[in-house]
Design a protein around this motif. Structure first.
Motif, PDB file in Angstrom:
ATOM      1  N   PRO A 270      98.646 -23.596 -17.522  1.00 24.29           N
ATOM      2  CA  PRO A 270      97.867 -23.907 -18.729  1.00 24.29           C
ATOM      3  C   PRO A 270      96.369 -23.985 -18.492  1.00 24.29           C
ATOM      4  N   ILE A 271      95.956 -24.542 -17.359  1.00 24.69           N
ATOM      5  CA  ILE A 271      94.518 -24.648 -17.054  1.00 24.69           C
ATOM      6  C   ILE A 271      93.931 -23.256 -16.836  1.00 24.69           C
ATOM      7  N   LEU A 272      94.657 -22.398 -16.128  1.00 24.86           N
ATOM      8  CA  LEU A 272      94.176 -21.041 -15.881  1.00 24.86           C
ATOM      9  C   LEU A 272      94.102 -20.249 -17.185  1.00 24.86           C
ATOM     10  N   ILE A 273      95.078 -20.436 -18.069  1.00 26.97           N
ATOM     11  CA  ILE A 273      95.067 -19.715 -19.343  1.00 26.97           C
ATOM     12  C   ILE A 273      93.899 -20.172 -20.207  1.00 26.97           C
ATOM     13  N   LEU A 274      93.652 -21.469 -20.267  1.00 24.49           N
ATOM     14  CA  LEU A 274      92.506 -21.974 -21.034  1.00 24.49           C
ATOM     15  C   LEU A 274      91.205 -21.382 -20.520  1.00 24.49           C
ATOM     16  N   TRP A 275      91.075 -21.286 -19.198  1.00 19.76           N
ATOM     17  CA  TRP A 275      89.850 -20.742 -18.615  1.00 19.76           C
ATOM     18  C   TRP A 275      89.654 -19.274 -18.986  1.00 19.76           C
ATOM     19  N   GLU A 276      90.692 -18.468 -18.828  1.00 15.15           N
ATOM     20  CA  GLU A 276      90.553 -17.035 -19.105  1.00 15.15           C
ATOM     21  C   GLU A 276      90.393 -16.767 -20.607  1.00 15.15           C
ATOM     22  N   LEU A 277      90.974 -17.590 -21.457  1.00 12.51           N
ATOM     23  CA  LEU A 277      90.737 -17.445 -22.897  1.00 12.51           C
ATOM     24  C   LEU A 277      89.285 -17.736 -23.246  1.00 12.51           C
ATOM     25  N   TRP A 278      88.709 -18.730 -22.573  1.00  8.57           N
ATOM     26  CA  TRP A 278      87.299 -19.047 -22.823  1.00  8.57           C
ATOM     27  C   TRP A 278      86.387 -17.947 -22.283  1.00  8.57           C
ATOM     28  N   VAL A 279      86.715 -17.389 -21.116  1.00  5.38           N
ATOM     29  CA  VAL A 279      85.923 -16.277 -20.568  1.00  5.38           C
ATOM     30  C   VAL A 279      85.981 -15.076 -21.507  1.00  5.38           C
ATOM     31  N   ASN A 280      87.157 -14.805 -22.032  1.00  4.44           N
ATOM     32  CA  ASN A 280      87.296 -13.697 -22.981  1.00  4.44           C
ATOM     33  C   ASN A 280      86.495 -13.954 -24.250  1.00  4.44           C
ATOM     34  N   TYR A 281      86.501 -15.197 -24.725  1.00  5.19           N
ATOM     35  CA  TYR A 281      85.752 -15.561 -25.932  1.00  5.19           C
ATOM     36  C   TYR A 281      84.239 -15.356 -25.738  1.00  5.19           C
ATOM     37  N   THR A 282      83.710 -15.885 -24.638  1.00  5.82           N
ATOM     38  CA  THR A 282      82.267 -15.761 -24.392  1.00  5.82           C
ATOM     39  C   THR A 282      81.865 -14.314 -24.117  1.00  5.82           C
ATOM     40  N   HIS A 283      82.765 -13.567 -23.456  1.00  3.28           N
ATOM     41  CA  HIS A 283      82.460 -12.161 -23.172  1.00  3.28           C
ATOM     42  C   HIS A 283      82.376 -11.348 -24.464  1.00  3.28           C
ATOM     43  N   CYS A 284      83.235 -11.679 -25.422  1.00  7.36           N
ATOM     44  CA  CYS A 284      83.220 -10.959 -26.704  1.00  7.36           C
ATOM     45  C   CYS A 284      82.070 -11.417 -27.605  1.00  7.36           C
ATOM     46  N   LYS A 285      81.724 -12.697 -27.541  1.00  5.42           N
ATOM     47  CA  LYS A 285      80.720 -13.231 -28.462  1.00  5.42           C
ATOM     48  C   LYS A 285      79.300 -12.978 -27.975  1.00  5.42           C
TER      49      LYS A 285
END
Length: 486
Positions: A270-285
């Motif tokens: 869960p911690i790794l998934i939260l991190w990669e979801l946030w990286v994907n969010y910032t990369h797209c935004k």
């Protein structure tokens, strides 16, 4: 650590001895007592941090009364905390009743303030000097170590399961800190900014079907997040109904698995998934990236393989393939090491001295190469002598006994280590308590005595039963080694 630093700020502010504390009090608490003052989004981060830990810290600050320049309703002078809260008195937010105002005819009269419980005024005297705060965990001044312990207790009571899980070993600090920000809602997304008074057009950039830019959408209910959570939960054989990021994390952490490697993966995924979801969010935004579920799954799997490598560095590195990792986790095993131990006879022509220390006594038991009894004894400390000195004297007497009987080859065996004058000249070995049971039992049976046994018939009653079990081997379970079968 952050809350403990906030506790130190609140302590320095309440002491009121610095220019900084006087400035903060004039800025935020000019009309309202600091304990009753709240915070709003226009206040500084320092003040907000202090107010957040105030409810935990203020009950631990008790005032030593001198002149009585303390607020009756909000300062903790009675040990009960703020009386306005304890007595449930409303309308006291701006009250400025001082304790010294109730000092009438040499005694404190609480009826002057409308308080009927006079037991609070017992043993209170007004005298010269400034009122001083006392930190109750130490009984004196503030201590950062005690503040961390206090915050840790509150965290265990209030934080719940996520406080323990996000700081698991093997996860990099930046990922754990991002998870902490997610659970504390400390990320700059639209629903958090809206609470601060910032109104923006909300559109999530990380999903093919965009929705509102909220924490729940980015990490839980969004199209991208939903597909990532669903992929890993199905691969782990779990059925999780995704409602929010907090709910899905708790579902992961509370699942039961058949071996420790599956549990290790479920605690960290869960911690790794939260991190990669946030990286994907910032990369797209903020960058030029496009949403990609496949890329997130690959990076999460790669991060998990690195976590496994940190936990078991002796293993061959695992590839970033979640199916392969699951197959290897199925073959996870634990190798147990069982070691046989027991008392061994000394070589021919020598004797073995088993000695032990128990509380205020120490004893020895000497046997020859055939396992036959030679001599035994117990020493107890007297005239203020240290037990270590008594043990050294006992071993010296054993050495002298061997010299008188022309025995130079002596083996000293015990479950303790002691540095004495002939330690370099004799053969010393260390064993466990079970193998040294005869010497330990003799010492316990004759505790407080100073006696030598020159004949086996004079040994304490019951020691023969321990001697009868001497030849039975003991099996000791040593720490094993985790392994993956090929």
């Amino acid at each position: 650590m952050i809350d403990a630093a906030g506790a130190k700020l609140w302590w320095n502010f309440r002491r009121g001895e610095s220019i900084w504390s006087q400035f903060v009090k004039a800025k935020y608490c000019n009309e309202v007592h600091p304990v009753a003052r709240g915070w709003n989004y226009k206040d500084s981060h320092v003040w907000r941090r202090m107010v957040e830990v105030r409810e935990k810290v203020e009950p631990e600050i008790q005032w030593d009364i001198r002149r009585g320049n303390l607020n009756v309703w909000w300062d903790n002078w009675s040990g009960k905390g703020a009386l306005a809260i304890w007595l449930n008195r409303r309308g006291k937010r701006k009250a400025k009743d001082m304790l010294k105002d109730g000092w009438i005819n040499g005694a404190l009269d609480l009826n002057h303030f409308g308080i009927q419980d006079q037991s609070l005024a017992q043993n209170i005297r007004i005298r010269e000097g400034a009122d001083k705060p006392r930190w109750k965990p130490t009984g004196g001044g503030f201590n950062f170590k005690s503040a961390k312990g206090l915050m840790r207790q509150h965290r265990n009571r209030e934080g719940g399961l996520w406080c323990k899980k996000i700081w698991n070993k093997g996860i990099t600090w930046k990922m754990s800190f991002l998870a902490w920000r997610v659970f504390k809602k400390k990320l700059p997304v639209d629903d958090v900014l809206r609470k601060m008074g910032y109104q923006t057009v909300s559109k999530c950039p990380c999903c093919v079907k965009p929705g509102c830019d909220t924490l729940q959408h980015i990490f839980g209910m969004g199209d991208t997040a939903h597909q990532v959570w669903d992929y890993f939960s199905r691969a782990m054989g779990a059925r999780i109904l995704i409602r929010s990021e907090r709910h899905v994390c708790y579902e992961w952490w509370m699942m039961a698995f058949k071996n420790r490697m599956f549990k290790f993966m479920a605690d960290r995924l869960p911690i790794l998934i939260l991190w990669e979801l946030w990286v994907n969010y910032t990369h797209c935004k903020y960058g030029k990236g496009k949403p990609s579920v496949t890329r997130i799954i690959f990076k999460v799997t790669k991060d998990l393989a690195e976590c496994i490598q940190r936990k078991w560095p002796a293993w061959d590195p695992l590839p970033p393939n979640f199916g392969f990792i699951m197959k290897r986790a199925e073959s996870f095993g634990y190798g147990k090491i069982v070691q046989r131990t027991g008392w061994c006879r000394p070589r021919r022509g020598s004797v073995k001295v088993n000695w032990a220390i128990e509380d205020n006594s120490c004893g020895f038991f000497i046997r020859n190469s055939r396992g036959m009894f030679c001599v035994a004894g117990v020493y107890s400390f007297e005239n203020g002598e240290d037990i270590q000195a008594v043990a050294k004297r006992m071993l010296r007497d054993c050495w002298n006994w061997g010299c008188r009987n022309h025995i130079r080859d002596m083996c000293f065996e015990s479950d303790k280590v002691l540095d004495w004058e002939y330690a370099d000249q004799v053969n010393s070995s260390r064993t466990n308590e079970r193998v040294n049971a005869v010497a330990r039992c003799l010492t316990r049976m004759c505790a407080g005595m100073c006696i030598w046994f020159l004949n086996g018939c004079g040994l304490p009653r019951g020691l023969d039963r321990v001697l009868a079990l001497e030849g039975i081997p003991h099996f000791v379970l040593l720490p094993g080694m985790d392994a993956l079968s090929r």
